[in-house]
Design a protein around this motif. Structure first.
Motif, PDB file in Angstrom:
ATOM      1  N   THR A  38     -15.125   4.173   3.996  1.00 48.78           N
ATOM      2  CA  THR A  38     -14.282   3.337   3.140  1.00 48.78           C
ATOM      3  C   THR A  38     -15.147   2.549   2.164  1.00 48.78           C
ATOM      4  O   THR A  38     -14.876   2.514   0.956  1.00 48.78           O
ATOM      5  CB  THR A  38     -13.436   2.368   4.004  1.00 48.78           C
ATOM      6  N   CYS A  58      -2.268  -4.540  -2.151  1.00 49.35           N
ATOM      7  CA  CYS A  58      -2.860  -3.262  -2.539  1.00 49.35           C
ATOM      8  C   CYS A  58      -3.782  -3.454  -3.735  1.00 49.35           C
ATOM      9  O   CYS A  58      -3.324  -3.881  -4.806  1.00 49.35           O
ATOM     10  CB  CYS A  58      -1.780  -2.247  -2.893  1.00 49.35           C
ATOM     11  N   VAL A  64      -8.777   5.364  -5.807  1.00 51.33           N
ATOM     12  CA  VAL A  64      -8.229   5.109  -4.477  1.00 51.33           C
ATOM     13  C   VAL A  64      -7.494   3.767  -4.441  1.00 51.33           C
ATOM     14  O   VAL A  64      -7.518   3.015  -5.408  1.00 51.33           O
ATOM     15  CB  VAL A  64      -9.345   5.099  -3.400  1.00 51.33           C
ATOM     16  N   ASP A 113      -7.265  -0.694   4.816  1.00 53.25           N
ATOM     17  CA  ASP A 113      -7.002   0.736   4.926  1.00 53.25           C
ATOM     18  C   ASP A 113      -7.203   1.403   3.580  1.00 53.25           C
ATOM     19  O   ASP A 113      -6.713   0.913   2.557  1.00 53.25           O
ATOM     20  CB  ASP A 113      -5.566   0.977   5.406  1.00 53.25           C
ATOM     21  N   ARG A 115      -6.495   4.421   1.061  1.00 53.65           N
ATOM     22  CA  ARG A 115      -5.491   5.454   0.811  1.00 53.65           C
ATOM     23  C   ARG A 115      -5.688   6.025  -0.592  1.00 53.65           C
ATOM     24  O   ARG A 115      -6.450   5.493  -1.390  1.00 53.65           O
ATOM     25  CB  ARG A 115      -4.074   4.864   0.909  1.00 53.65           C
ATOM     26  N   THR A 116      -4.938   7.111  -0.885  1.00 53.02           N
ATOM     27  CA  THR A 116      -4.983   7.690  -2.228  1.00 53.02           C
ATOM     28  C   THR A 116      -3.661   7.380  -2.933  1.00 53.02           C
ATOM     29  O   THR A 116      -2.677   7.007  -2.286  1.00 53.02           O
ATOM     30  CB  THR A 116      -5.147   9.225  -2.171  1.00 53.02           C
ATOM     31  N   ASN A 119      -0.994   9.509  -1.333  1.00 49.21           N
ATOM     32  CA  ASN A 119      -0.442   9.318   0.019  1.00 49.21           C
ATOM     33  C   ASN A 119      -0.116   7.879   0.420  1.00 49.21           C
ATOM     34  O   ASN A 119       0.411   7.655   1.500  1.00 49.21           O
ATOM     35  CB  ASN A 119      -1.389   9.930   1.061  1.00 49.21           C
ATOM     36  N   TYR A 120      -0.427   6.908  -0.405  1.00 47.05           N
ATOM     37  CA  TYR A 120      -0.346   5.537   0.116  1.00 47.05           C
ATOM     38  C   TYR A 120       1.064   5.085   0.473  1.00 47.05           C
ATOM     39  O   TYR A 120       1.239   4.251   1.360  1.00 47.05           O
ATOM     40  CB  TYR A 120      -1.023   4.534  -0.836  1.00 47.05           C
ATOM     41  N   THR A 123       2.232   7.229   3.974  1.00 45.82           N
ATOM     42  CA  THR A 123       1.496   7.108   5.237  1.00 45.82           C
ATOM     43  C   THR A 123       1.560   5.662   5.723  1.00 45.82           C
ATOM     44  O   THR A 123       1.946   4.761   4.986  1.00 45.82           O
ATOM     45  CB  THR A 123       0.007   7.496   5.060  1.00 45.82           C
ATOM     46  N   ASN A 127       4.586   3.322   4.713  1.00 45.13           N
ATOM     47  CA  ASN A 127       5.784   4.151   4.905  1.00 45.13           C
ATOM     48  C   ASN A 127       6.676   3.613   6.024  1.00 45.13           C
ATOM     49  O   ASN A 127       7.812   4.039   6.179  1.00 45.13           O
ATOM     50  CB  ASN A 127       5.410   5.611   5.170  1.00 45.13           C
TER      51      ASN A 127
END
Length: 268
Positions: A38, A58, A64, A113, A115-116, A119-120, A123, A127
DNA sequence: ACCACCTCCTGATCGC
DNA sequence: TGCGATCAGGAGGTGG
Protein backbone atom coordinates in the motif's frame (compact mmCIF):
# COMPACT_ATOMS: atom_id res chain seq x y z
CA UNK A 1 -15.39 9.62 18.41
CA UNK A 2 -15.75 11.07 15.00
CA UNK A 3 -19.10 10.47 13.40
CA UNK A 4 -20.36 11.76 10.05
CA UNK A 5 -20.24 15.50 10.95
CA UNK A 6 -16.73 15.31 12.36
CA UNK A 7 -15.52 13.29 9.40
CA UNK A 8 -17.13 15.82 7.06
CA UNK A 9 -15.21 18.57 8.84
CA UNK A 10 -11.95 16.66 8.60
CA UNK A 11 -12.56 15.96 4.92
CA UNK A 12 -13.20 19.62 4.19
CA UNK A 13 -10.09 20.79 5.99
CA UNK A 14 -7.95 18.15 4.30
CA UNK A 15 -9.35 18.99 0.90
CA UNK A 16 -8.73 22.72 1.31
CA UNK A 17 -5.22 22.04 2.40
CA UNK A 18 -3.82 19.22 0.27
CA UNK A 19 -5.88 18.92 -2.91
CA UNK A 20 -3.46 18.99 -5.83
CA UNK A 21 -0.41 18.04 -3.80
CA UNK A 22 1.71 14.97 -4.44
CA UNK A 23 2.70 12.33 -1.89
CA UNK A 24 6.51 12.40 -2.00
CA UNK A 25 7.09 9.70 0.61
CA UNK A 26 5.42 7.92 3.51
CA UNK A 27 6.80 6.79 6.88
CA UNK A 28 4.92 3.92 8.46
CA UNK A 29 5.63 3.58 12.18
CA UNK A 30 3.03 0.93 12.90
CA UNK A 31 3.21 -1.82 10.31
CA UNK A 32 -0.21 -3.30 11.00
CA UNK A 33 -1.83 -0.05 9.95
CA UNK A 34 -0.38 0.06 6.43
CA UNK A 35 1.51 -2.66 4.56
CA UNK A 36 4.46 -2.04 2.26
CA UNK A 37 2.48 -2.72 -0.93
CA UNK A 38 0.00 0.00 0.00
CA UNK A 39 2.75 2.39 0.99
CA UNK A 40 4.64 1.99 -2.27
CA UNK A 41 1.47 2.30 -4.35
CA UNK A 42 0.77 5.69 -2.78
CA UNK A 43 4.18 7.25 -3.27
CA UNK A 44 4.28 9.58 -6.26
CA UNK A 45 0.50 9.82 -6.45
CA UNK A 46 -1.22 13.20 -6.65
CA UNK A 47 -4.22 13.98 -4.45
CA UNK A 48 -6.88 14.84 -7.02
CA UNK A 49 -9.79 15.04 -4.60
CA UNK A 50 -10.98 14.00 -1.16
CA UNK A 51 -14.46 12.60 -0.66
CA UNK A 52 -16.49 11.08 2.15
CA UNK A 53 -18.88 8.14 2.38
CA UNK A 54 -20.47 7.77 5.80
CA UNK A 55 -17.52 7.86 8.20
CA UNK A 56 -14.96 6.93 5.53
CA UNK A 57 -12.59 9.44 3.95
CA UNK A 58 -11.43 8.68 0.40
CA UNK A 59 -8.21 10.14 -0.93
CA UNK A 60 -8.79 10.11 -4.68
CA UNK A 61 -5.30 9.78 -6.14
CA UNK A 62 -3.89 9.62 -9.67
CA UNK A 63 -4.26 5.85 -10.08
CA UNK A 64 -5.59 4.55 -6.77
CA UNK A 65 -7.88 5.42 -3.88
CA UNK A 66 -6.91 5.37 -0.22
CA UNK A 67 -9.83 4.80 2.13
CA UNK A 68 -9.23 6.08 5.66
CA UNK A 69 -11.39 5.37 8.69
CA UNK A 70 -10.64 7.26 11.91
CA UNK A 71 -12.55 4.84 14.14
CA UNK A 72 -12.55 6.28 17.65
CA UNK A 73 -9.51 8.44 17.97
CA UNK A 74 -7.90 8.95 14.58
CA UNK A 75 -6.81 12.51 13.80
CA UNK A 76 -4.85 14.24 11.09
CA UNK A 77 -2.33 16.99 11.71
CA UNK A 78 -0.29 19.18 9.42
CA UNK A 79 3.25 19.71 10.60
CA UNK A 80 6.56 20.93 9.32
CA UNK A 81 9.20 18.28 8.65
CA UNK A 82 11.39 19.29 11.59
CA UNK A 83 8.74 18.77 14.24
CA UNK A 84 9.50 15.65 16.31
CA UNK A 85 7.42 12.54 15.80
CA UNK A 86 4.87 12.05 18.56
CA UNK A 87 4.24 8.71 20.21
CA UNK A 88 0.93 8.11 18.49
CA UNK A 89 1.76 9.45 15.02
CA UNK A 90 1.72 6.20 13.07
CA UNK A 91 1.72 7.34 9.45
CA UNK A 92 3.50 10.39 8.07
CA UNK A 93 2.70 11.52 4.53
CA UNK A 94 5.43 13.78 3.15
CA UNK A 95 3.75 16.15 0.71
CA UNK A 96 5.09 18.05 -2.27
CA UNK A 97 4.66 21.44 -0.57
CA UNK A 98 7.17 20.46 2.12
CA UNK A 99 4.65 19.84 4.88
CA UNK A 100 3.83 16.51 6.43
CA UNK A 101 0.35 15.17 7.02
CA UNK A 102 0.46 13.01 10.13
CA UNK A 103 -2.06 10.38 11.14
CA UNK A 104 -2.36 10.28 14.92
CA UNK A 105 -4.31 7.47 16.62
CA UNK A 106 -3.92 6.67 20.30
CA UNK A 107 -5.66 3.32 20.14
CA UNK A 108 -4.52 2.26 16.68
CA UNK A 109 -8.04 1.31 15.61
CA UNK A 110 -8.01 3.41 12.46
CA UNK A 111 -7.75 1.69 9.10
CA UNK A 112 -6.30 2.38 5.66
CA UNK A 113 -7.47 0.43 2.63
CA UNK A 114 -6.08 0.66 -0.87
CA UNK A 115 -8.56 0.38 -3.71
CA UNK A 116 -8.81 1.17 -7.43
CA UNK A 117 -11.28 3.45 -9.21
CA UNK A 118 -12.64 0.25 -10.72
CA UNK A 119 -13.38 -1.57 -7.46
CA UNK A 120 -13.65 0.87 -4.58
CA UNK A 121 -17.44 1.06 -4.63
CA UNK A 122 -17.96 -2.65 -5.23
CA UNK A 123 -15.67 -3.99 -2.49
CA UNK A 124 -15.50 -3.71 1.27
CA UNK A 125 -15.90 -1.50 3.09
CA UNK A 126 -17.87 0.87 0.84
CA UNK A 127 -20.07 -1.76 -0.79
CA UNK A 128 -21.45 -2.61 2.67
CA UNK A 129 -22.47 0.95 3.40
CA UNK A 130 -26.11 2.01 3.56
CA UNK A 131 -27.33 5.47 2.61
CA UNK A 132 -26.78 8.48 4.81
CA UNK A 133 -29.79 10.13 6.50
CA UNK A 134 -29.59 12.86 3.84
CA UNK A 135 -30.09 10.36 1.02
CA UNK A 136 -32.13 7.58 2.52
CA UNK A 137 -35.73 7.07 1.50
CA UNK A 138 -37.70 7.05 4.79
CA UNK A 139 -40.12 4.47 3.42
CA UNK A 140 -37.27 2.15 2.45
CA UNK A 141 -35.71 2.70 5.87
CA UNK A 142 -39.02 1.78 7.49
CA UNK A 143 -39.26 -1.40 5.42
CA UNK A 144 -35.70 -2.37 6.36
CA UNK A 145 -36.45 -1.82 10.05
CA UNK A 146 -39.60 -3.90 9.82
CA UNK A 147 -37.62 -6.90 8.59
CA UNK A 148 -35.43 -6.91 11.69
CA UNK A 149 -36.01 -7.57 15.34
CA UNK A 150 -33.27 -5.59 17.03
CA UNK A 151 -33.32 -2.47 19.19
CA UNK A 152 -33.64 0.81 17.30
CA UNK A 153 -30.43 1.94 18.99
CA UNK A 154 -28.56 -1.03 17.54
CA UNK A 155 -30.16 -0.38 14.13
CA UNK A 156 -28.99 3.24 14.04
CA UNK A 157 -25.42 2.05 14.64
CA UNK A 158 -25.62 -0.52 11.84
CA UNK A 159 -23.81 1.19 8.97
CA UNK A 160 -25.36 -1.14 6.41
CA UNK A 161 -28.84 0.10 7.39
CA UNK A 162 -28.02 3.79 7.64
CA UNK A 163 -24.56 5.32 7.32
CA UNK A 164 -22.77 7.91 9.39
CA UNK A 165 -24.47 7.68 12.78
CA UNK A 166 -22.39 6.67 15.81
CA UNK A 167 -23.13 6.26 19.48
CA UNK A 168 -23.45 9.97 20.27
CA UNK A 169 -25.86 10.96 17.52
CA UNK A 170 -27.87 7.73 17.83
CA UNK A 171 -28.71 8.72 21.41
CA UNK A 172 -29.38 12.32 20.40
CA UNK A 173 -31.68 11.35 17.52
CA UNK A 174 -33.74 9.03 19.73
CA UNK A 175 -34.01 11.74 22.40
CA UNK A 176 -35.23 14.19 19.79
CA UNK A 177 -38.01 11.88 18.61
CA UNK A 178 -38.90 10.65 22.13
CA UNK A 179 -38.26 7.00 21.33
CA UNK A 180 -36.69 4.71 23.92
CA UNK A 181 -33.50 3.12 22.61
CA UNK A 182 -34.67 -0.41 23.48
CA UNK A 183 -37.68 -0.19 21.18
CA UNK A 184 -37.68 -3.00 18.63
CA UNK A 185 -37.26 -2.11 14.99
CA UNK A 186 -40.26 -4.15 13.85
CA UNK A 187 -42.48 -2.01 16.07
CA UNK A 188 -41.33 1.27 14.56
CA UNK A 189 -44.12 2.86 12.51
CA UNK A 190 -43.65 4.56 9.15
CA UNK A 191 -44.36 7.89 10.84
CA UNK A 192 -41.67 7.23 13.43
CA UNK A 193 -39.17 6.06 10.81
CA UNK A 194 -39.72 9.34 8.97
CA UNK A 195 -39.25 11.30 12.19
CA UNK A 196 -36.00 9.45 12.88
CA UNK A 197 -34.64 10.22 9.41
CA UNK A 198 -35.62 13.89 9.58
CA UNK A 199 -34.22 14.26 13.10
CA UNK A 200 -31.03 12.61 11.87
CA UNK A 201 -30.70 15.07 9.01
CA UNK A 202 -31.37 18.00 11.32
CA UNK A 203 -28.95 16.93 14.05
CA UNK A 204 -26.16 15.99 11.64
CA UNK A 205 -26.58 19.27 9.76
CA UNK A 206 -26.43 21.24 13.00
CA UNK A 207 -23.30 19.37 13.99
CA UNK A 208 -21.69 19.96 10.59
CA UNK A 209 -22.53 23.66 10.86
CA UNK A 210 -21.00 23.71 14.33
CA UNK A 211 -17.95 21.91 12.97
CA UNK A 212 -17.84 24.35 10.10
CA UNK A 213 -17.38 27.20 12.51
CA UNK A 214 -14.38 25.46 14.03
CA UNK A 215 -12.76 24.67 10.68
CA UNK A 216 -11.05 28.05 10.57
CA UNK A 217 -9.68 27.50 14.06
CA UNK A 218 -8.30 24.11 13.15
CA UNK A 219 -6.67 25.36 9.98
CA UNK A 220 -4.91 28.13 11.82
CA UNK A 221 -3.72 25.65 14.40
CA UNK A 222 -2.46 23.18 11.80
CA UNK A 223 -4.57 20.46 13.35
CA UNK A 224 -7.50 18.49 12.08
CA UNK A 225 -9.36 16.47 14.66
CA UNK A 226 -12.93 17.28 13.76
CA UNK A 227 -13.89 17.45 17.39
CA UNK A 228 -16.25 20.13 18.49
CA UNK A 229 -18.92 20.70 21.05
CA UNK A 230 -22.48 20.47 19.98
CA UNK A 231 -24.94 20.78 22.83
CA UNK A 232 -25.91 17.24 23.69
CA UNK A 233 -29.32 16.47 25.08
CA UNK A 234 -28.65 13.05 26.61
CA UNK A 235 -25.37 11.48 25.53
CA UNK A 236 -22.74 11.29 28.28
CA UNK A 237 -25.09 13.09 30.64
CA UNK A 238 -25.89 10.34 33.12
CA UNK A 239 -27.66 11.65 36.25
CA UNK A 240 -27.89 15.18 34.85
CA UNK A 241 -31.40 16.61 34.64
CA UNK A 242 -33.26 16.26 31.35
CA UNK A 243 -33.63 19.63 29.62
CA UNK A 244 -37.32 19.00 29.10
CA UNK A 245 -38.62 17.38 32.31
CA UNK A 246 -35.76 17.64 34.79
CA UNK A 247 -35.57 13.94 35.48
CA UNK A 248 -32.09 12.47 35.70
CA UNK A 249 -30.75 11.03 32.45
CA UNK A 250 -30.30 7.27 32.68
CA UNK A 251 -27.40 5.23 31.34
CA UNK A 252 -27.88 1.68 30.21
CA UNK A 253 -26.01 -0.76 27.99
CA UNK A 254 -27.55 -1.92 24.73
CA UNK A 255 -25.66 -4.46 22.67
CA UNK A 256 -22.48 -3.52 24.48
CA UNK A 257 -22.87 0.21 23.91
CA UNK A 258 -23.60 2.89 26.48
CA UNK A 259 -26.97 4.40 25.84
CA UNK A 260 -28.30 7.51 27.51
CA UNK A 261 -31.95 8.51 27.61
CA UNK A 262 -34.71 10.14 29.62
CA UNK A 263 -37.14 7.64 31.14
CA UNK A 264 -39.96 10.15 31.15
CA UNK A 265 -39.57 11.83 27.77
CA UNK A 266 -38.61 8.70 25.83
CA UNK A 267 -41.47 6.34 26.45
CA UNK A 268 -42.68 5.15 23.09
C1' DA B 1 -29.76 -15.75 7.63
C1' DC B 2 -29.66 -13.42 11.67
C1' DC B 3 -28.00 -11.55 15.72
C1' DA B 4 -25.17 -11.44 20.09
C1' DC B 5 -20.71 -11.31 21.38
C1' DC B 6 -15.59 -11.02 20.86
C1' DT B 7 -11.61 -8.55 19.12
C1' DC B 8 -8.33 -4.86 18.15
C1' DC B 9 -5.64 -0.99 21.43
C1' DT B 10 -4.33 2.51 24.94
C1' DG B 11 -5.25 5.78 28.50
C1' DA B 12 -8.20 7.19 32.14
C1' DT B 13 -10.31 5.88 36.15
C1' DC B 14 -11.50 3.00 40.07
C1' DG B 15 -10.96 -0.05 44.08
C1' DC B 16 -8.09 -2.06 47.38
C1' DT C 1 1.31 5.47 46.52
C1' DG C 2 0.88 1.90 43.39
C1' DC C 3 -0.92 -1.73 41.03
C1' DG C 4 -4.20 -4.55 38.61
C1' DA C 5 -8.93 -4.56 36.81
C1' DT C 6 -12.31 -2.31 34.16
C1' DC C 7 -14.15 0.55 30.72
C1' DA C 8 -14.62 3.09 26.32
C1' DG C 9 -16.03 2.05 21.38
C1' DG C 10 -16.47 1.22 15.13
C1' DA C 11 -16.75 -2.31 12.56
C1' DG C 12 -15.08 -6.85 11.03
C1' DG C 13 -15.07 -11.52 12.42
C1' DT C 14 -16.96 -15.53 14.81
C1' DG C 15 -20.07 -18.69 16.52
C1' DG C 16 -24.61 -20.08 18.34
Amino acid sequence: MPELPEVETVKTVLKNRIQGLMIRDIDVHYERMMDEDTRSALIGQTILDITRFGKYICFMLTDVILISHLRMEGRYFFKTEDEPLLKHEHIVFHLSDGLSLRYHDTRKFGTFDLRTYQNYLSTKPLNQLGKEPFDIDPKAFYEALKKKHISIKTALLDQTLIAGIGNIYADEILARVSIIPHRYTDEITLKEAKEIVFAGIDILNAAIASGGTTIRTYVSQLGVSGRFQLKLKVHQREAEPCDTCGRPIVRTVINGRSSFYCTKCQKR
